[in-house]
Design a protein around this motif. Structure first.
Motif, PDB file in Angstrom:
ATOM      1  N   THR A 467      52.145  46.704  37.796  1.00  0.00           N
ATOM      2  CA  THR A 467      51.272  45.973  36.874  1.00  0.00           C
ATOM      3  C   THR A 467      52.118  45.277  35.820  1.00  0.00           C
ATOM      4  OG1 THR A 467      49.434  46.175  35.322  1.00  0.00           O
ATOM      5  CG2 THR A 467      50.969  48.030  35.456  1.00  0.00           C
ATOM      6  N   SER A 469      50.584  43.786  33.065  1.00  0.00           N
ATOM      7  CA  SER A 469      49.704  43.578  31.915  1.00  0.00           C
ATOM      8  C   SER A 469      49.107  44.927  31.541  1.00  0.00           C
ATOM      9  CB  SER A 469      48.603  42.564  32.257  1.00  0.00           C
ATOM     10  OG  SER A 469      47.729  43.110  33.215  1.00  0.00           O
ATOM     11  N   VAL A 470      48.073  44.878  30.709  1.00  0.00           N
ATOM     12  CA  VAL A 470      47.427  46.117  30.279  1.00  0.00           C
ATOM     13  C   VAL A 470      46.489  46.661  31.354  1.00  0.00           C
ATOM     14  CG1 VAL A 470      47.588  45.504  27.844  1.00  0.00           C
ATOM     15  CG2 VAL A 470      45.590  44.776  29.164  1.00  0.00           C
ATOM     16  N   LEU A 471      46.222  45.882  32.386  1.00  0.00           N
ATOM     17  CA  LEU A 471      45.345  46.364  33.444  1.00  0.00           C
ATOM     18  C   LEU A 471      46.011  47.516  34.186  1.00  0.00           C
ATOM     19  CD1 LEU A 471      43.877  43.122  35.088  1.00  0.00           C
ATOM     20  CD2 LEU A 471      42.747  44.695  33.533  1.00  0.00           C
ATOM     21  N   PRO A 472      45.285  48.577  34.483  1.00  0.00           N
ATOM     22  CA  PRO A 472      45.870  49.673  35.261  1.00  0.00           C
ATOM     23  C   PRO A 472      46.168  49.216  36.688  1.00  0.00           C
ATOM     24  CG  PRO A 472      43.523  50.025  34.945  1.00  0.00           C
ATOM     25  CD  PRO A 472      43.889  48.849  34.101  1.00  0.00           C
ATOM     26  N   SER A 473      47.145  49.846  37.297  1.00  0.00           N
ATOM     27  CA  SER A 473      47.570  49.457  38.642  1.00  0.00           C
ATOM     28  C   SER A 473      46.450  49.621  39.660  1.00  0.00           C
ATOM     29  CB  SER A 473      48.791  50.283  39.060  1.00  0.00           C
ATOM     30  OG  SER A 473      48.479  51.666  39.048  1.00  0.00           O
ATOM     31  N   VAL A 572      48.910  39.394  36.328  1.00  0.00           N
ATOM     32  CA  VAL A 572      48.620  40.768  35.892  1.00  0.00           C
ATOM     33  C   VAL A 572      49.289  41.816  36.763  1.00  0.00           C
ATOM     34  CG1 VAL A 572      46.414  40.100  34.883  1.00  0.00           C
ATOM     35  CG2 VAL A 572      46.504  40.849  37.276  1.00  0.00           C
TER      36      VAL A 572
END
Length: 748
Positions: A467, A469-473, A572
């Motif tokens: 990942t 970004s702040v998005l979880p994998s 992301v």
């Protein structure tokens, strides 16, 4: 779904649709594990063995995996060599015991039995033994002995001269008798082209004898020698062809099997030769396919061609060739090719299609010999007249020159190699479309290997998920899997399988658009733009990838393909996938290299990934970043300059490249309805695809070598006779020496 019932004999659960054997006992259907259980139950209940249900109604074949096969019902191995097969087929007219009966499900039993019982499989007629060809033996022996003995009598002096005419006459008569009664192979030159020089020599001898010249005995001996040489040549060629004739007869016999054809609400057994394209057939465990067909329902494990060393699964939509044997399961299929058009008979049985008859090289050789004999005779006769030779001697010289060109049987040996090549390919499940395709395959310079599914397994696995970004994998993976729902490519399947393995589900997306070979664009559930695919697609959608450029290059250098994920115009995350090499891919490339064919790797992967795969396969020439829509242009570019390009791939995934190739080698396409592919395989093994090209190339090389060996001595003799430094008596012997060398080369 079908219900499981208990086997009446052993009590084990049996699937009603895939029971090993089915019978009607006491007016009810009984489902058994296999034939052994059925016979044991019948014997224990003291009931007479009833007729089975497989011909009462067409089976309802479920499109499901076949039931496990018991040892009792497993068909015997199809790898028995031809020499061990019984010469007399079984006389019984009932279905073989290894072919289980199939019944309709118990929920819908027939209300009344059929009015007329369907036919059982027809018994194969016992072949009529061929009579021993004593007449042919007598003709050959007499002609050869007389032909070589007549010139030898000149060594015994005047006392034996009177017998020379008699022996010469016997040799000429034997040669003429063979030309009249022996069946002519269509790959041979016309019989008159070989016989005419012998008759002309004998006519010249008779003319000289009428003039009472001393040349009469010499010309008679020359006619006898030519007749003897021609008979020896015929024997050599016939014996060399024996293996090809045996193979053709064996293939034809193996394909003469009964086939279960669906007729309305019933099935009946008919001979394979009576089935027509478009008719529906049924095949169960133990059955041999008598026609080429495409599966419409069910699934079965089959040996994909006659005596194939492997077993494969065949399901709906896949082709099956005549000669394939079903080892487990049941399938329904629609006939695509029947009769002489079946894949394994197309280039074997019909003289109008056989490569040794209509192939470019054999056809050119026959025409050259038939017309070249006349040209050689005229040239030698003209030179003889210029040198002041007598009319009889000029006629004899012209006849010997014509014999050296057309009378040695060289055309038969050339055709022999062209006949052996396709038969050798059949042993590996390889079928050539026609004689021109076989010849063109032998001229291949470049072999393009489509990467995915051909040299790669076509089932990539996720090896890295990162990942950015702040998005979880896990959400990055779910987004990628949701977008891949619009794509049928293997990477999309790998993403979806990875999400399901974590007990999660792909995230729902809207308005997904598949950019073939690049990726997918869509909208997330919140309405944000979503891009999942390659760098090219992200750059096209104006998404910066600078953040992951270094990592992507590193992964691609390791031979991995990278799928990037962008949401709302920002990168992301990325998913790295790796596809393993298929077994035998390296061996296939080596076979191409050994055949002096340049391998080229064609792939939609990035350059670094493609180069890494190429190094693993020892392929120097790679064509990366090729989208499916651009494959045909790449193949045509490789063929510029007159080079013959072959493409190895699957029709579904690589159709554009195959259509653009001069030689299309389609894996797993033998027996299918389309006939556009130059080479079709019953398997999807890339080694067999490479072997198809190497067999064609080797056959072409052997054919050209046979032409040189068989024709060079005769051509030298004809030139020597024309110039006067080779005696005419040496011409037939040199022609025979060339043929013998070609026969020895063919045996090697």
């Amino acid at each position: 779904m079908s219900a499981c019932v208990a086997c009446p004999a052993c009590g084990k659960p049996v699937d009603a649709l895939r029971a090993g054997h089915v019978a009607i006992l006491d007016g009810r259907f009984q489902y058994f594990c296999d034939e052994r259980c059925k016979r044991a139950f019948v014997a224990a209940s003291a009931e007479p063995l009833p007729s089975e249900v497989d011909t009462a109604a067409p089976p309802e074949v479920a499109a499901a995996a076949p039931a496990p096969e018991s040892p009792a019902t497993r068909a015997p191995s199809a790898a028995t060599p031809p020499a061990r097969r019984p010469s007399t087929p079984p006389s019984t007219a009932t279905p073989p015991s290894t072919a289980p009966a199939i019944a309709t499900p118990p929920s819908t039993p027939p209300a009344t039995p059929p009015a007329t019982p369907p036919a059982t499989p027809p018994a194969t007629p016992t072949p009529t033994p061929r009579p021993t060809p004593w007449l042919a033996y007598a003709i050959h022996t007499t002609g050869i002995v007389a032909g070589f003995l007549a010139p030898s009598l000149a060594l015994l002096g005047p006392s034996a001269q009177s017998a020379r005419f008699g022996l010469a006459t016997l040799a000429v008569l034997a040669c003429s008798a063979r030309a009249a009664i022996a069946p002519r192979d269509p790959s041979d030159v016309h019989p008159l082209a070989a016989l005419a020089p012998v008759l002309v020599l004998w006519g010249a001898a008779l003319y000289a004898r009428g003039l009472a010249t001393d040349r009469a005995l010499v010309l008679a001996s020359l006619a006898a020698l030519a007749g003897g040489v021609q008979l020896v040549s015929a024997v050599l060629v016939d014996r060399a062809r024996e293996g090809v004739r045996t193979a053709r007869a064996w293939i034809t016999e193996r394909l003469d099997v009964p086939v279960r054809v669906v007729h309305g609400e019933s099935t009946r057994w008919v001979s394979a030769g009576q089935v027509k394209p478009g008719e529906e057939i049924v095949a169960s465990a133990g059955d041999t396919m008598g026609v080429d067909a495409r599966v419409t329902a069910g699934e079965a494990v089959v040996t994909p061609w006659m005596d194939a060393p492997v077993e494969v699964s065949r399901r709906e939509g896949e082709p099956v060739v005549a000669g394939a044997r079903v080892t487990s399961g049941t399938i329904r299929a629609v006939t695509t090719w029947a009769g002489a058009d079946r894949a394994w008979l197309k280039l074997v049985s019909s003289p109008l299609l056989r490569p040794d008859v209509v192939g470019p090289i054999p056809r050119l050789v026959r025409r050259a010999l038939e017309r070249g004999a006349v040209v050689a005779a005229l040239v030698v006769a003209g030179l003889g007249m210029l040198n002041g030779a007598s009319g009889v001697d000029v006629l004899a010289m012209a006849a010997v020159a014509a014999f050296c060109v057309a009378g040695s049987g060289a055309a038969g040996i050339v055709a022999l190699h062209q006949a052996r090549g396709p038969i050798a390919a059949l042993a590996h499940g390889v079928v050539f479309r026609d004689a021109e395709a076989f010849d063109l395959a032998g001229q291949t310079d470049i072999a393009v290997l489509c990467a995915r599914g051909t040299v790669l397994r076509g089932a990539p696995e996720i090896v890295a998920l990162e990942t950015l970004s702040v998005l979880p994998s896990q959400r990055v993976l779910a987004l990628a899997a949701g977008a891949s729902m619009a794509s049928s490519l293997p990477p999309g399947a790998a993403l979806r399988d990875a999400v399901r393995a974590t007990c999660d589900a792909p995230e729902a997306v809207r308005h997904a658009t598949d950019h073939l070979g690049l990726g997918v664009t869509a909208l997330t559930a919140r309405g944000e733009p979503l891009v999942v695919g390659s760098r090219a697609l992200l750059l096209h959608e104006k998404v910066s990838i600078a953040l992951a450029e270094g990592r992507v290059a590193e992964l691609e250098a390791e031979g991995r393909s990278v799928t990037l994920v962008a949401v709302g115009g920002k990168l992301v995350g990325l998913v790295a996938l790796q596809d393993a090499l298929r077994p035998g891919a390296r061996a296939a490339v080596q076979r191409l290299l050994d055949a002096a064919i340049e391998p080229v790797l064609l792939s939609g992967e990035a350059r670094e990934t493609c180069a890494t795969i190429g190094r693993a396969l020892d392929i120097e020439h790679v064509r990366p970043d090729v989208l499916p829509a651009d494959q045909d242009a790449e193949v045509r570019a490789l063929g510029e300059g007159g080079r013959v390009v072959a493409v190895l791939g699957h029709p579904e995934e690589d159709g554009g490249a195959l259509f653009a190739a001069a030689v299309s080698v389609a894996l797993g396409a033998a027996g299918a309805t389309p006939g556009e592919w130059a080479v079709s395989l019953a398997s999807d093994d890339v080694r067999d695809a490479a072997r198809a090209l190497s067999i064609a190339k080797e056959t072409r090389e052997k054919t050209l070598a046979a032409i040189a060996l068989a024709l060079a001595p005769g051509a030298v003799a004809a030139v020597g006779i024309a110039l006067g430094f080779v005696p005419p008596a040496l011409g037939p012997l040199l022609a025979l020496a060339g043929l013998a060398a070609a026969v020895v080369h063919a045996r090697r």
